[in-house]
Design a protein around this motif. Structure first.
Motif, short mmCIF file in Angstrom:
data_model
loop_
_atom_site.label_atom_id
_atom_site.label_comp_id
_atom_site.label_asym_id
_atom_site.label_seq_id
_atom_site.Cartn_x
_atom_site.Cartn_y
_atom_site.Cartn_z
N LEU A 98 -5.45 1.61 6.73
CA LEU A 98 -3.98 1.54 6.60
C LEU A 98 -4.17 0.37 6.01
CD1 LEU A 98 -1.40 2.28 6.60
CD2 LEU A 98 -1.43 1.97 9.47
N ARG A 101 -4.77 -0.51 2.58
CA ARG A 101 -3.84 -0.08 1.66
C ARG A 101 -2.74 -0.98 1.34
NH1 ARG A 101 -1.42 4.82 2.24
NH2 ARG A 101 -1.61 5.01 4.12
N CYS A 102 -1.79 -1.68 2.69
CA CYS A 102 -1.05 -2.68 2.85
C CYS A 102 -1.54 -4.05 1.88
CB CYS A 102 -0.61 -2.58 4.42
SG CYS A 102 -0.01 -1.59 5.40
N ASP A 148 3.81 4.67 5.08
CA ASP A 148 2.88 5.54 4.49
C ASP A 148 3.83 5.40 3.80
OD1 ASP A 148 0.83 6.85 4.25
OD2 ASP A 148 1.01 7.88 4.73
N ARG A 152 4.19 3.80 -1.23
CA ARG A 152 4.10 4.65 -2.62
C ARG A 152 4.81 3.82 -3.14
NH1 ARG A 152 4.67 9.72 1.11
NH2 ARG A 152 2.74 9.83 2.20
#
Length: 172
Positions: A98, A101-102, A148, A152
């Motif tokens: 996470l 990804r951030c 989350d 996107r």
């Protein structure tokens, strides 16, 4: 203990990613402390050394930082507080993914090359603070779902948060 961890990480990273190791090798006590904080979150049960997998995670998290100074590492540590979902001071694989990804999502907002500038890092931290509705300094399941979904379409997410969250002022 974290100083030993930091030195072992830098030693291994000199072989694995010399440019990153060079940029993190500083005599500044604040840089050393904050880097130790980031690495300590990845150490797992063995706080003296990072596994090869944890070193890869550290490079994934630290690599995109444009500046690797005390200010950026402090801000990174504050952002990681929110992404430590169980608030145990360590990042498990899900939390590491996470965080990466951030960082990668925010780094992709700038010019090509996946480099995370201070304005992007401050916006990431500000956004995490803004979606932490109960102000407990980590994300619960609902807040995590919001993050989350927002990753996107990050630009739209930032704009929605700017309009809906008092005090959130993105720098990008």
């Amino acid at each position: 203990m974290t100083d030993d961890l930091r030195l072992r990480f830098l030693e291994a990273t000199r072989e694995e990613d010399p440019a990153l190791a060079s940029s993190l090798s500083s005599d500044d006590a604040n840089v050393a402390r904050e880097l130790g904080g980031v690495l300590g979150r990845l150490a797992g049960p063995n706080a003296h050394e990072l596994s090869p997998r944890a070193r890869l995670a550290a490079r994934r998290i630290l690599g995109p930082l444009r500046r690797r100074d005390a200010e950026s590492l402090t801000l990174l540590n504050k952002a990681l507080d929110y992404l430590d979902l169980d608030a145990n001071g360590r990042l498990d694989e899900k939390e590491i993914d996470l965080a990466a990804r951030c960082i990668e999502a925010f780094a992709s907002l700038s010019a090509p090359g996946l480099s995370l500038s201070m304005p992007e890092l401050r916006t990431l931290y500000g956004l995490l603070r803004a979606i932490d509705a109960n102000d407990d300094h980590h994300l619960d399941a609902g807040e995590l779902a919001e993050l989350d979904a927002g990753l996107r379409d990050l630009r739209a997410f930032i704009e929605r948060a700017r309009l809906a969250k008092p005090g959130f002022s993105p720098e990008i």
